[in-house]
Motif scaffolding. Structure first.
Motif, PDB file in Angstrom:
ATOM      1  N   ARG A  32       0.819  -1.223   0.000  1.00 14.12           N
ATOM      2  CA  ARG A  32       0.000   0.000   0.000  1.00 14.12           C
ATOM      3  C   ARG A  32       0.848   1.267   0.000  1.00 14.12           C
ATOM      4  NH1 ARG A  32      -4.510  -0.708   3.230  1.00 14.12           N
ATOM      5  NH2 ARG A  32      -5.073   1.347   2.404  1.00 14.12           N
ATOM      6  N   HIS A  33       2.123   1.112   0.331  1.00 16.96           N
ATOM      7  CA  HIS A  33       2.981   2.300   0.452  1.00 16.96           C
ATOM      8  C   HIS A  33       4.035   2.373  -0.642  1.00 16.96           C
ATOM      9  CE1 HIS A  33       1.259   3.790   4.230  1.00 16.96           C
ATOM     10  NE2 HIS A  33       0.909   2.517   4.361  1.00 16.96           N
ATOM     11  N   ILE A  34       3.737   1.708  -1.750  1.00 17.84           N
ATOM     12  CA  ILE A  34       4.658   1.745  -2.885  1.00 17.84           C
ATOM     13  C   ILE A  34       3.894   2.140  -4.137  1.00 17.84           C
ATOM     14  CG2 ILE A  34       5.925   0.242  -4.498  1.00 17.84           C
ATOM     15  CD1 ILE A  34       7.221  -1.062  -2.187  1.00 17.84           C
ATOM     16  N   GLU A  35       4.513   3.052  -4.902  1.00 13.30           N
ATOM     17  CA  GLU A  35       3.972   3.384  -6.218  1.00 13.30           C
ATOM     18  C   GLU A  35       4.986   2.919  -7.251  1.00 13.30           C
ATOM     19  OE1 GLU A  35       3.874   7.579  -7.044  1.00 13.30           O
ATOM     20  OE2 GLU A  35       3.217   7.251  -9.118  1.00 13.30           O
ATOM     21  N   LEU A  36       4.570   2.050  -8.148  1.00 14.50           N
ATOM     22  CA  LEU A  36       5.473   1.588  -9.202  1.00 14.50           C
ATOM     23  C   LEU A  36       5.539   2.666 -10.281  1.00 14.50           C
ATOM     24  CD1 LEU A  36       7.224  -0.769 -10.314  1.00 14.50           C
ATOM     25  CD2 LEU A  36       5.228  -1.413 -11.676  1.00 14.50           C
ATOM     26  N   VAL A  37       6.740   3.251 -10.474  1.00 15.98           N
ATOM     27  CA  VAL A  37       6.853   4.310 -11.482  1.00 15.98           C
ATOM     28  C   VAL A  37       7.509   3.821 -12.765  1.00 15.98           C
ATOM     29  CG1 VAL A  37       6.851   6.245  -9.857  1.00 15.98           C
ATOM     30  CG2 VAL A  37       9.029   5.196 -10.510  1.00 15.98           C
ATOM     31  N   GLY A  38       8.232   2.698 -12.679  1.00 19.42           N
ATOM     32  CA  GLY A  38       8.897   2.276 -13.912  1.00 19.42           C
ATOM     33  C   GLY A  38       9.679   0.991 -13.785  1.00 19.42           C
TER      34      GLY A  38
END
Ligand SMILES: *Cc1c(COP(=O)(O)O)cnc(C)c1O
Length: 392
Positions: free
Chosen positions: A177-183
């Motif tokens: 929940r505390h990670i955003e996959l950017v690439g």
């Protein structure tokens, strides 16, 4: 270009020292930026190649981002006032302390190298009430055709997440929940001179870019790492790498989806040629089979030959500056060695040089990357010294 007229200034200088040609550094950086800008590419500088403050300040001033592989490199980038929004943090073994520090500095992204690391970052980010931006470092299994010790993108290497683990990585990401996959991120090796390697990388990146897209992940960033090589044999003929040719490969073969940015992480190509290690001949030892030049620099100042069997061009600056008439005399051949108590402390075997004497100044060229940063105090050697072209 290495300016031989400096020999008089050097003569008074205590050796050994690194000499940095700031004008060449600037030309190299500008050339890289121009070539990247044409295609809308973003370049991060890999600090591990050289984190000398003067060099870092120039690199920051020109607007490069920073690619770091330890918490202290992140700290150095922050302290040098690189834009935190342009700092990325890679490495197979990030400690909790390092991750926490980088989260608190709000760096742009972590290049994550294992599924377990994703879970650890998620937990630490949760504790701080933050969202960590993450790019998955994927092992593309692309052969860099470089020395085995500096290949990083093969299945047998320790770096990155294996492709067969990606379904599990994606499952994990959906729970974090505390990670955003950017690439997605790749780095296949270093000192790559065959541009076909990068073409193969593009093919792999395209495939994986589609794979993520099909699973509903809209990746903002394709980070293709660094690795562009330099000419160690002819530093004066090729002082600046062909950045245009390098970036063009990606321009031609990488399939960007709308809005996707392409990021690079160059180290060696930006700083190698501006640095030389300057040393003095202590002893000339003529043996039956070998002539040895024992110089006052050793593997403690420049470890690449001992570590990777690397070639560096070696020149006698004193003989070159003397400009005497016996230039048409055939060169002698010397093994050029340092003073350290190790047999691998050798900069070159059978090096062709003019007749060399005690006290002559020797330059070991193309030493700006992975030189000063690897210096050690082994044998309780003195702290490394440096001279900048615009200060002496
Ligand atoms: C070392 C490294 C680089 C830079 O490599 P060069 O060969 O110096 O261009 C880029 N990215 C990562 C992740 C690295 O470890």
């Amino acid at each position: 270009m290495f300016d031989r007229s400096r020999i008089n200034a050097f003569a008074k200088q205590e050796t050994p020292f690194y000499y940095y040609d700031i004008a060449l550094l600037e030309q190299t950086l500008t050339s890289a930026l121009e070539a990247a800008d044409t295609l809308g590419f973003h370049v991060h500088y890999a600090l591990k190649a050289n984190f000398n403050n003067r060099l870092l300040e120039r690199i920051r001033d020109l607007g490069f981002g920073a690619d770091c592989v330890s918490g202290n490199e992140v700290r150095r980038a922050v302290e040098t006032r690189f834009d935190p929004g342009k700092i990325v943090f890679a490495g197979v073994g990030k400690s909790d302390k390092e991750i926490t520090y980088a989260l608190n500095e709000d760096i742009f992204a972590f290049n994550v190298e294992s599924i377990q690391e994703l879970q650890v970052i998620d937990g630490l980010a949760a504790g701080l009430g933050k969202i960590a931006r993450v790019a998955l470092r994927i092992n593309p299994n692309v052969d860099a055709h470089t020395h085995q010790y500096i290949t990083t993108g093969l299945d047998e290497n320790k770096f990155g997440i294996a492709q067969w683990d990606l379904p599990e990585a994606v499952e994990t990401l959906r729970k974090c929940r505390h990670i955003e996959l950017v690439g997605i991120h790749f780095h296949v090796g270093s000192q790559i001179t065959d541009l076909n390697v990068f073409k193969s990388l593009c093919v792999k990146v395209n495939e994986l870019n589609n794979w993520f897209d099909e699973r509903g992940f809209r990746l903002r960033i394709l980070n293709v790492g660094g690795g562009l090589g330099v000419d160690y044999h002819e530093p004066d003929a090729y002082p600046i790498p062909d950045f245009r040719a390098y970036f063009s490969v990606f321009g031609e073969f990488l399939e960007r989806k709308p809005g996707q940015e392409v990021h690079f992480e160059l180290g060696r190509a930006l700083v190698s040629q501006c640095g030389s290690l300057v040393s003095r001949v202590l002893y000339v030892k003529n043996g039956i089979k070998k002539n040895f030049l024992i110089i006052d620099a050793g593997m403690t100042e420049l470890m690449r030959p001992a570590l990777y069997q690397a070639y560096h061009r070696i020149e006698n600056l004193t003989a070159a500056a003397a400009d005497n008439d016996n230039t048409d005399e055939p060169p002698l051949h010397y093994d050029v060695v340092g003073p350290i108590c190790e047999s691998t402390d050798c900069f070159g075997k059978e090096v062709p040089l003019p007749k060399t004497q005690r006290g002559d100044l020797i330059a070991i060229r193309t030493a700006g990357a992975y030189g000063e940063v690897m210096a050690s105090r082994y044998n309780l050697r003195e702290e490394i010294r440096y001279v900048y072209s615009d200060e002496s």
